[in-house]
Design a protein around this motif. Sequence first.
Motif, PDB file in Angstrom:
ATOM      1  N   VAL A  26       0.805  -1.219   0.000  1.00 35.72           N
ATOM      2  CA  VAL A  26       0.000   0.000   0.000  1.00 35.72           C
ATOM      3  C   VAL A  26       0.843   1.276   0.000  1.00 35.72           C
ATOM      4  O   VAL A  26       1.995   1.273   0.395  1.00 35.72           O
ATOM      5  N   LEU A  27       0.199   2.353  -0.434  1.00 36.95           N
ATOM      6  CA  LEU A  27       0.702   3.710  -0.250  1.00 36.95           C
ATOM      7  C   LEU A  27      -0.088   4.253   0.929  1.00 36.95           C
ATOM      8  O   LEU A  27      -1.319   4.159   0.947  1.00 36.95           O
ATOM      9  N   ILE A  28       0.589   4.806   1.920  1.00 37.21           N
ATOM     10  CA  ILE A  28      -0.082   5.196   3.159  1.00 37.21           C
ATOM     11  C   ILE A  28      -0.171   6.710   3.264  1.00 37.21           C
ATOM     12  O   ILE A  28       0.818   7.423   3.090  1.00 37.21           O
ATOM     13  N   VAL A  29      -1.388   7.181   3.551  1.00 43.75           N
ATOM     14  CA  VAL A  29      -1.666   8.599   3.704  1.00 43.75           C
ATOM     15  C   VAL A  29      -2.220   8.810   5.111  1.00 43.75           C
ATOM     16  O   VAL A  29      -3.148   8.119   5.522  1.00 43.75           O
ATOM     17  N   VAL A  30      -1.633   9.734   5.849  1.00 42.94           N
ATOM     18  CA  VAL A  30      -2.122  10.059   7.192  1.00 42.94           C
ATOM     19  C   VAL A  30      -2.567  11.512   7.186  1.00 42.94           C
ATOM     20  O   VAL A  30      -1.785  12.404   6.866  1.00 42.94           O
ATOM     21  N   ASN A  31      -3.830  11.715   7.515  1.00 42.08           N
ATOM     22  CA  ASN A  31      -4.407  13.060   7.543  1.00 42.08           C
ATOM     23  C   ASN A  31      -4.113  13.816   6.243  1.00 42.08           C
ATOM     24  O   ASN A  31      -3.681  14.962   6.251  1.00 42.08           O
ATOM     25  N   ARG A  32      -4.315  13.118   5.134  1.00 46.70           N
ATOM     26  CA  ARG A  32      -4.195  13.663   3.777  1.00 46.70           C
ATOM     27  C   ARG A  32      -2.771  13.997   3.337  1.00 46.70           C
ATOM     28  O   ARG A  32      -2.560  14.772   2.422  1.00 46.70           O
ATOM     29  N   VAL A  33      -1.775  13.410   4.000  1.00 45.40           N
ATOM     30  CA  VAL A  33      -0.374  13.599   3.638  1.00 45.40           C
ATOM     31  C   VAL A  33       0.261  12.225   3.424  1.00 45.40           C
ATOM     32  O   VAL A  33       0.196  11.368   4.314  1.00 45.40           O
ATOM     33  N   ILE A  34       0.890  12.021   2.251  1.00 41.76           N
ATOM     34  CA  ILE A  34       1.587  10.767   1.988  1.00 41.76           C
ATOM     35  C   ILE A  34       2.774  10.672   2.935  1.00 41.76           C
ATOM     36  O   ILE A  34       3.544  11.624   3.073  1.00 41.76           O
ATOM     37  N   VAL A  35       2.909   9.527   3.598  1.00 38.83           N
ATOM     38  CA  VAL A  35       3.994   9.370   4.568  1.00 38.83           C
ATOM     39  C   VAL A  35       4.901   8.212   4.166  1.00 38.83           C
ATOM     40  O   VAL A  35       4.463   7.239   3.562  1.00 38.83           O
ATOM     41  N   SER A  36       6.165   8.354   4.536  1.00 40.46           N
ATOM     42  CA  SER A  36       7.124   7.275   4.301  1.00 40.46           C
ATOM     43  C   SER A  36       7.846   6.907   5.591  1.00 40.46           C
ATOM     44  O   SER A  36       8.624   5.972   5.614  1.00 40.46           O
ATOM     45  N   GLU A  37       7.579   7.626   6.648  1.00 43.94           N
ATOM     46  CA  GLU A  37       8.242   7.414   7.931  1.00 43.94           C
ATOM     47  C   GLU A  37       7.394   6.533   8.840  1.00 43.94           C
ATOM     48  O   GLU A  37       6.288   6.919   9.230  1.00 43.94           O
ATOM     49  N   GLN A  38       7.915   5.368   9.190  1.00 45.78           N
ATOM     50  CA  GLN A  38       7.161   4.422  10.007  1.00 45.78           C
ATOM     51  C   GLN A  38       7.136   4.794  11.487  1.00 45.78           C
ATOM     52  O   GLN A  38       6.288   4.307  12.228  1.00 45.78           O
ATOM     53  N   SER A  39       8.045   5.647  11.927  1.00 41.68           N
ATOM     54  CA  SER A  39       8.158   5.946  13.359  1.00 41.68           C
ATOM     55  C   SER A  39       7.209   7.050  13.840  1.00 41.68           C
ATOM     56  O   SER A  39       7.246   7.404  15.018  1.00 41.68           O
ATOM     57  N   ILE A  40       6.365   7.564  12.954  1.00 38.04           N
ATOM     58  CA  ILE A  40       5.401   8.589  13.349  1.00 38.04           C
ATOM     59  C   ILE A  40       4.466   8.024  14.412  1.00 38.04           C
ATOM     60  O   ILE A  40       3.921   6.933  14.256  1.00 38.04           O
ATOM     61  N   LEU A  41       4.277   8.761  15.510  1.00 38.10           N
ATOM     62  CA  LEU A  41       3.325   8.338  16.539  1.00 38.10           C
ATOM     63  C   LEU A  41       1.920   8.727  16.121  1.00 38.10           C
ATOM     64  O   LEU A  41       1.688   9.857  15.682  1.00 38.10           O
ATOM     65  N   LEU A  42       0.998   7.793  16.257  1.00 34.55           N
ATOM     66  CA  LEU A  42      -0.391   8.082  15.931  1.00 34.55           C
ATOM     67  C   LEU A  42      -1.052   8.857  17.065  1.00 34.55           C
ATOM     68  O   LEU A  42      -0.719   8.674  18.232  1.00 34.55           O
ATOM     69  N   ASN A  43      -1.983   9.718  16.687  1.00 33.75           N
ATOM     70  CA  ASN A  43      -2.724  10.529  17.647  1.00 33.75           C
ATOM     71  C   ASN A  43      -4.212  10.251  17.531  1.00 33.75           C
ATOM     72  O   ASN A  43      -4.690   9.829  16.466  1.00 33.75           O
ATOM     73  N   ASP A  44      -4.936  10.524  18.591  1.00 36.10           N
ATOM     74  CA  ASP A  44      -6.379  10.352  18.591  1.00 36.10           C
ATOM     75  C   ASP A  44      -6.990  11.150  17.440  1.00 36.10           C
ATOM     76  O   ASP A  44      -6.665  12.315  17.243  1.00 36.10           O
ATOM     77  N   GLY A  45      -7.841  10.497  16.665  1.00 36.52           N
ATOM     78  CA  GLY A  45      -8.525  11.161  15.565  1.00 36.52           C
ATOM     79  C   GLY A  45      -7.803  11.106  14.239  1.00 36.52           C
ATOM     80  O   GLY A  45      -8.322  11.595  13.237  1.00 36.52           O
ATOM     81  N   ASP A  46      -6.594  10.505  14.199  1.00 33.65           N
ATOM     82  CA  ASP A  46      -5.881  10.398  12.928  1.00 33.65           C
ATOM     83  C   ASP A  46      -6.676   9.556  11.943  1.00 33.65           C
ATOM     84  O   ASP A  46      -7.367   8.600  12.325  1.00 33.65           O
ATOM     85  N   GLN A  47      -6.577   9.935  10.667  1.00 32.31           N
ATOM     86  CA  GLN A  47      -7.206   9.168   9.602  1.00 32.31           C
ATOM     87  C   GLN A  47      -6.110   8.617   8.694  1.00 32.31           C
ATOM     88  O   GLN A  47      -5.255   9.363   8.220  1.00 32.31           O
ATOM     89  N   ILE A  48      -6.151   7.311   8.500  1.00 32.52           N
ATOM     90  CA  ILE A  48      -5.178   6.632   7.646  1.00 32.52           C
ATOM     91  C   ILE A  48      -5.919   6.140   6.414  1.00 32.52           C
ATOM     92  O   ILE A  48      -6.931   5.443   6.518  1.00 32.52           O
TER      93      ILE A  48
END
Length: 73
Positions: free
Chosen positions: A42-64
């Motif tokens: 997959v190509l992963i988008v978090v809160n409408r931004v394409i991400v490549s960094e796996q170490s990002i901490l998720l926050n309440d309300g995030d949309q993937i």
Amino acid sequence: MVINVISFIPYLKNISRDYHLEHEVTLGEFIQSLGIKWDDDVLIVVNRVIVSEQSILLNDGDQIELLIPLSGG
């Protein structure tokens, strides 16, 4: 913490839903818990931004969003 996942990949449609997490996790850990291989499936988008960094901490309300990876030639 609630994380919303939307999959636009036909064979991964069954994972589109809200996930209730009891503790803080990284994006990489969360994606792995879904049984998905980073960048292979997959190509992963978090809160409408394409991400490549796996170490990002998720926050309440995030949309993937999970998209089909594109390749060109």
